[in-house]
Design a protein around this motif. Structure first.
Motif, PDB file in Angstrom:
ATOM      1  N   ARG A  43       0.831  -1.266   0.284  1.00 11.00           N
ATOM      2  CA  ARG A  43       0.054  -0.222   0.151  1.00 11.00           C
ATOM      3  C   ARG A  43       0.920   1.083  -0.287  1.00 11.00           C
ATOM      4  O   ARG A  43       1.978   1.545   0.783  1.00 11.00           O
ATOM      5  CB  ARG A  43      -1.296   0.370   1.462  1.00 11.00           C
ATOM      6  N   GLN A  92      -0.987   7.592  -8.500  1.00  7.87           N
ATOM      7  CA  GLN A  92      -1.409   6.689  -8.678  1.00  7.87           C
ATOM      8  C   GLN A  92      -1.878   5.533 -10.289  1.00  7.87           C
ATOM      9  O   GLN A  92      -1.845   4.568  -9.337  1.00  7.87           O
ATOM     10  CB  GLN A  92      -3.059   7.621  -7.840  1.00  7.87           C
ATOM     11  N   GLN A 103      -0.048   1.837  -9.799  1.00  5.03           N
ATOM     12  CA  GLN A 103      -1.879   0.540  -9.992  1.00  5.03           C
ATOM     13  C   GLN A 103      -1.624  -0.197 -10.602  1.00  5.03           C
ATOM     14  O   GLN A 103      -1.746  -1.414 -10.385  1.00  5.03           O
ATOM     15  CB  GLN A 103      -3.192   1.442 -10.180  1.00  5.03           C
ATOM     16  N   PHE A 149       0.949  -1.653  -7.101  1.00  8.30           N
ATOM     17  CA  PHE A 149       0.412  -1.484  -5.782  1.00  8.30           C
ATOM     18  C   PHE A 149      -1.040  -0.816  -6.055  1.00  8.30           C
ATOM     19  O   PHE A 149      -1.999  -0.806  -6.720  1.00  8.30           O
ATOM     20  CB  PHE A 149       1.104   0.442  -5.339  1.00  8.30           C
ATOM     21  N   GLU A 150      -1.365  -0.641  -4.035  1.00 10.59           N
ATOM     22  CA  GLU A 150      -2.822  -0.081  -4.089  1.00 10.59           C
ATOM     23  C   GLU A 150      -2.266   1.480  -3.543  1.00 10.59           C
ATOM     24  O   GLU A 150      -1.334   0.905  -2.642  1.00 10.59           O
ATOM     25  CB  GLU A 150      -3.596  -1.470  -2.598  1.00 10.59           C
ATOM     26  N   VAL A 151      -3.129   2.090  -4.124  1.00 10.83           N
ATOM     27  CA  VAL A 151      -2.752   3.810  -4.436  1.00 10.83           C
ATOM     28  C   VAL A 151      -3.395   4.662  -3.897  1.00 10.83           C
ATOM     29  O   VAL A 151      -4.716   3.889  -4.058  1.00 10.83           O
ATOM     30  CB  VAL A 151      -1.970   3.838  -5.560  1.00 10.83           C
ATOM     31  N   GLU A 152      -3.819   5.395  -2.315  1.00  6.63           N
ATOM     32  CA  GLU A 152      -5.172   6.335  -2.712  1.00  6.63           C
ATOM     33  C   GLU A 152      -3.591   7.219  -2.181  1.00  6.63           C
ATOM     34  O   GLU A 152      -2.692   7.900  -1.912  1.00  6.63           O
ATOM     35  CB  GLU A 152      -5.119   5.954  -0.821  1.00  6.63           C
ATOM     36  N   TYR A 187       0.387   1.913   5.465  1.00  8.33           N
ATOM     37  CA  TYR A 187       0.670   1.935   4.465  1.00  8.33           C
ATOM     38  C   TYR A 187       2.554   0.963   4.700  1.00  8.33           C
ATOM     39  O   TYR A 187       3.119   1.489   5.470  1.00  8.33           O
ATOM     40  CB  TYR A 187       1.212   3.320   3.505  1.00  8.33           C
ATOM     41  N   ASP A 188       2.799   1.077   3.501  1.00 10.26           N
ATOM     42  CA  ASP A 188       3.956   0.513   3.295  1.00 10.26           C
ATOM     43  C   ASP A 188       4.757   1.573   2.676  1.00 10.26           C
ATOM     44  O   ASP A 188       6.186   1.256   2.485  1.00 10.26           O
ATOM     45  CB  ASP A 188       3.924  -0.372   2.470  1.00 10.26           C
ATOM     46  N   ASP A 244      -6.900  -9.006   5.375  1.00  6.37           N
ATOM     47  CA  ASP A 244      -6.692  -8.524   4.345  1.00  6.37           C
ATOM     48  C   ASP A 244      -7.215  -7.169   5.810  1.00  6.37           C
ATOM     49  O   ASP A 244      -7.162  -6.447   6.166  1.00  6.37           O
ATOM     50  CB  ASP A 244      -8.290  -8.029   3.225  1.00  6.37           C
ATOM     51  N   HIS A 277     -10.916   0.244   2.706  1.00  7.61           N
ATOM     52  CA  HIS A 277      -9.316  -0.593   1.894  1.00  7.61           C
ATOM     53  C   HIS A 277     -10.096  -1.513   1.974  1.00  7.61           C
ATOM     54  O   HIS A 277      -9.040  -1.904   1.218  1.00  7.61           O
ATOM     55  CB  HIS A 277      -8.752  -0.445   3.767  1.00  7.61           C
TER      56      HIS A 277
END
Length: 224
Positions: free
Chosen positions: A2, A17, A21, A25-28, A45-46, A155, A176
């Motif tokens: 993330r 983003q 993606q 990656f999961e992106v916010e 987040y990572d 998750d 999420h």
């Protein structure tokens, strides 16, 4: 993995983003420093990618805010401020790397991969108290015992373990795990928390999932 992007240039933020993606990656995205701080405080987040000049907290202030909470999450700063004093200020604020605009996409991706490699075991396993979460195998482990988690259980547990005992609101878990456009409701979170509580108990773990009324959930470990 993330990633949180905090960048007030909408086009750049959305382009980054989309790029990340596509790389899996999961992106916010947050578009100001204050919102970015709220997101970062969840501890899920990572990697954080921060602009320097933006409304609310600037990138330096946001990096300090994150480090003051004893978070070791990698921080990559993206900025047009390329002078040596600016780079030094960014690194002193807690950034791990300082990339100036305009930047090459290949260099950006190389920086991201390098920063994520520094996390070592955190990439493959998360730990809290006497339990560990095997990120590759999708198993929750305690001592010699282990139990496989469903996708949603995994998750939810990952979010809780990444928070390091900090409280996570139900709506954050819902967003999420189920996504913005899902028809799932907060009761779905309660159901899966119930499943995880049973599995923690079956493992004989001292870790439990505590609920705070109207505030969400966090992990706790009973004294041995």
């Amino acid at each position: 993995m993330r990633v949180l992007i905090v960048e007030d240039e909408t086009l750049l933020a959305q382009s980054l983003q989309t790029l990340l993606q596509r790389k899996g990656f999961e992106v916010e995205v947050a578009y100001d420093g204050n919102t970015g701080a709220d997101y970062a405080d969840t501890g899920i987040y990572d990697l954080l990618i921060l602009d320097v000049m933006m409304p609310g907290l600037n990138g330096y202030e946001l990096a300090r805010h994150v480090r003051e909470r004893h978070s070791a999450v990698p921080i990559l700063m993206l900025t047009a401020k390329s002078d040596l004093p600016d780079r030094i200020e960014g690194l002193n604020a807690g950034a791990d790397y300082y990339l100036t605009k305009p930047f090459d996409i290949v260099e950006l991706l190389a920086c991201i991969r390098a920063l994520l490699r520094r996390q070592g075991g955190q990439v493959d396993q998360l730990r809290f108290g006497d339990v560990s979460l095997d990120l590759a195998g999708g198993k929750l482990c305690c001592g010699e015992k282990s139990v496989r988690l469903s996708a949603k259980e995994f998750d939810v547990m990952r979010l809780l373990m990444q928070s390091g005992g900090s409280n996570i609101p139900k709506e954050v878990i819902l967003t999420h795990v189920w996504g913005f456009e899902s028809n799932a409701v907060e009761n779905n979170v309660e159901v899966y928390v119930g499943f995880l509580r049973k599995k923690l108990k079956s493992l004989g773990s001292r870790v439990s999932i505590a609920a705070v009324r109207r505030m969400g959930y966090h992990l706790e470990e009973a004294a041995s």
